[in-house]
Design a protein around this motif. Structure first.
Motif, PDB file in Angstrom:
ATOM      1  N   VAL A  95       0.841  -1.202   0.000  1.00 38.45           N
ATOM      2  CA  VAL A  95       0.000   0.000   0.000  1.00 38.45           C
ATOM      3  C   VAL A  95       0.881   1.258   0.000  1.00 38.45           C
ATOM      4  O   VAL A  95       0.587   2.234  -0.703  1.00 38.45           O
ATOM      5  CB  VAL A  95      -0.947   0.004   1.223  1.00 38.45           C
ATOM      6  CG1 VAL A  95      -1.739   1.301   1.277  1.00 38.45           C
ATOM      7  CG2 VAL A  95      -1.899  -1.192   1.158  1.00 38.45           C
ATOM      8  N   ALA A  96       1.972   1.233   0.761  1.00 34.33           N
ATOM      9  CA  ALA A  96       2.886   2.375   0.790  1.00 34.33           C
ATOM     10  C   ALA A  96       3.500   2.611  -0.594  1.00 34.33           C
ATOM     11  O   ALA A  96       3.676   3.756  -1.023  1.00 34.33           O
ATOM     12  CB  ALA A  96       3.987   2.138   1.820  1.00 34.33           C
ATOM     13  N   ALA A  97       3.809   1.520  -1.309  1.00 30.34           N
ATOM     14  CA  ALA A  97       4.352   1.640  -2.665  1.00 30.34           C
ATOM     15  C   ALA A  97       3.321   2.230  -3.620  1.00 30.34           C
ATOM     16  O   ALA A  97       3.651   3.043  -4.488  1.00 30.34           O
ATOM     17  CB  ALA A  97       4.825   0.274  -3.160  1.00 30.34           C
ATOM     18  N   LEU A  98       2.076   1.812  -3.458  1.00 32.97           N
ATOM     19  CA  LEU A  98       0.993   2.353  -4.289  1.00 32.97           C
ATOM     20  C   LEU A  98       0.848   3.859  -4.092  1.00 32.97           C
ATOM     21  O   LEU A  98       0.788   4.624  -5.059  1.00 32.97           O
ATOM     22  CB  LEU A  98      -0.335   1.667  -3.940  1.00 32.97           C
ATOM     23  CG  LEU A  98      -0.686   0.362  -4.644  1.00 32.97           C
ATOM     24  CD1 LEU A  98      -2.001  -0.188  -4.097  1.00 32.97           C
ATOM     25  CD2 LEU A  98      -0.797   0.581  -6.149  1.00 32.97           C
ATOM     26  N   ILE A  99       0.777   4.275  -2.828  1.00 33.33           N
ATOM     27  CA  ILE A  99       0.627   5.695  -2.522  1.00 33.33           C
ATOM     28  C   ILE A  99       1.865   6.468  -2.973  1.00 33.33           C
ATOM     29  O   ILE A  99       1.769   7.559  -3.549  1.00 33.33           O
ATOM     30  CB  ILE A  99       0.405   5.906  -1.010  1.00 33.33           C
ATOM     31  CG1 ILE A  99      -0.867   5.170  -0.545  1.00 33.33           C
ATOM     32  CG2 ILE A  99       0.311   7.388  -0.678  1.00 33.33           C
ATOM     33  CD1 ILE A  99      -2.145   5.654  -1.178  1.00 33.33           C
ATOM     34  N   GLY A 100       3.044   5.888  -2.712  1.00 33.16           N
ATOM     35  CA  GLY A 100       4.283   6.559  -3.082  1.00 33.16           C
ATOM     36  C   GLY A 100       4.420   6.765  -4.576  1.00 33.16           C
ATOM     37  O   GLY A 100       4.965   7.788  -5.024  1.00 33.16           O
ATOM     38  N   ALA A 101       3.927   5.813  -5.375  1.00 35.06           N
ATOM     39  CA  ALA A 101       4.016   5.930  -6.831  1.00 35.06           C
ATOM     40  C   ALA A 101       2.948   6.858  -7.395  1.00 35.06           C
ATOM     41  O   ALA A 101       3.102   7.385  -8.505  1.00 35.06           O
ATOM     42  CB  ALA A 101       3.889   4.550  -7.467  1.00 35.06           C
ATOM     43  N   ALA A 102       1.883   7.080  -6.635  1.00 33.77           N
ATOM     44  CA  ALA A 102       0.758   7.868  -7.144  1.00 33.77           C
ATOM     45  C   ALA A 102       0.914   9.365  -6.910  1.00 33.77           C
ATOM     46  O   ALA A 102       0.214  10.171  -7.518  1.00 33.77           O
ATOM     47  CB  ALA A 102      -0.540   7.391  -6.495  1.00 33.77           C
TER      48      ALA A 102
END
Length: 370
Positions: A95-102
């Protein structure tokens, strides 16, 4: 100032030393039983550790394992067995990767957002088990095992291209997309590679863990509740609140376990992201006896076994030798700690008996002198 207790220190060291010795001997027996040289694999592993690039890999892995073990240790200090660290760690990283990439923010804010999201997701996932235990009496062992399985399925669903994931052209892998460079944690350039910057944050958290548990009222309440919830309740501590708080903290730290790799290496979450870190953390927490220093050396040992065994198959030895040794360490830890505990109790009882006898003899001598 508290008096230095030499006996306590020696007994504390005896457990892990005995466990390692037994694990080494049993691993050698396994090698002998399979018609292999019982010493050569260990020599090859020490030779591999002399290379600077392998040393960097060991240090980076140690940071990840250290955080996972701290998450487990927080639960252990409360007499809670959080087996769900692996699921909490993977879901938080994803989830952190998703938010970080967005999003794209100035460097420090971007990194802070990713780290906070990881902690919140890890705490939320562990908090489910905490709520089930405090409201319905569900064992955290059962609930965290089930939550691990749910986390695996949830990650697989979220990362589908039809949902939030991406499939790189020409690849069968699925990812969350790459985090912009503003969300990369600065690394330390050394001979042999880069040491992840978050690795140093991980080691600093060990000091925070020690300080909170040993120098604050909250830490005392947490340890007291773990030792005896009824006694803590009688002294005014809300035992259920402490259980839930401990699970939330454990989950938050578990969420951080993926940050060295995510922010320092992959910058994305994919199916190649390391798995099993949480279960390794259990081994390390047990071997380190929930002490921040002990956990560090245990994490360093397990990282050494992991990284130096990678090339054993090139010399005719299976790299699973390290896995066998890790499993034997777990068994040996349980047995050796119990033996040391029983020896410590007998030693304490003998010392008390000697002191009582000496006191009685002194009293008799005084009465005779009168």
């Amino acid at each position: 100032m508290r008096k230095f207790d030499k006996d306590r220190l020696l007994l504390g060291l005896a457990g892990p030393v005995l466990a390692l010795a037994v694990a080494f001997v049993l691993t050698s027996v396994v090698l002998l039983a399979s018609d292999r040289d019982p010493i050569e694999p260990f020599r090859l592993m020490f030779d591999a550790a002399s290379f600077s690039d392998v040393q960097v890999l060991i240090i980076n892995q140690t940071g990840t394992y250290y955080l996972a073990a701290l998450a487990v240790a927080v639960g252990f200090r409360m007499n809670l067995f959080n087996i769900g660290v692996d699921g909490q760690y993977r879901l938080a990283a994803m989830v952190a990767a998703l938010i970080g990439a967005a999003v794209e923010l100035p460097g420090p804010l971007h990194i802070a957002l990713i780290v906070i999201v990881a902690m919140l997701v890890g705490a939320f996932w562990a908090g489910i088990a905490g709520i089930l235990k405090t409201t319905r009496g569900v064992s955290e062992v059962v609930s965290t095992i089930m939550l691990n399985a749910i986390a695996t399925s949830l990650i697989a669903w979220l990362i589908l291209p039809s949902n939030f994931g991406e499939q790189p052209p020409g690849s069968n892998d699925l990812t969350t997309g790459e985090i912009p460079e503003s969300g990369w944690f600065p690394a330390l350039e050394v001979t042999g590679g880069e040491i992840y910057g978050f690795t140093f944050v991980a080691f600093a958290l060990g000091f925070v863990y020690w300080f909170v548990l040993n120098r604050t009222r909250f830490g005392f309440d947490l340890r007291a509740t773990g030792a005896s919830s009824t006694a803590a309740q009688a002294s005014g501590v809300d035992a259920k609140k402490m259980v839930l708080t401990a699970m939330l903290i454990s989950g938050a730290v578990a969420g951080l376990a993926g940050m060295p790799t995510l922010l320092g290496d992959t910058h994305t979450y994919s199916f190649n992201f390391p798995v099993g870190v949480g279960f390794t953390g259990i081994t390390i927490a047990l071997l380190g006896r929930n002490s921040p220093v002990g956990i560090f050396f245990a994490a360093l040992l397990v990282s050494f076994l992991d990284k130096t065994s990678a090339d054993l198959d090139q010399h005719g030895y299976e790299k699973e030798i390290a896995t066998i040794m890790q499993g034997l360490i777990v068994i040996a830890v349980v047995v050796s700690y119990e033996l040391v505990r029983q020896y410590g109790l007998r030693r304490q009882q003998r010392k008390v008996g000697e002191e009582l006898a000496a006191g009685h003899a002194l009293k008799t001598a005084k009465e005779a002198a009168k």
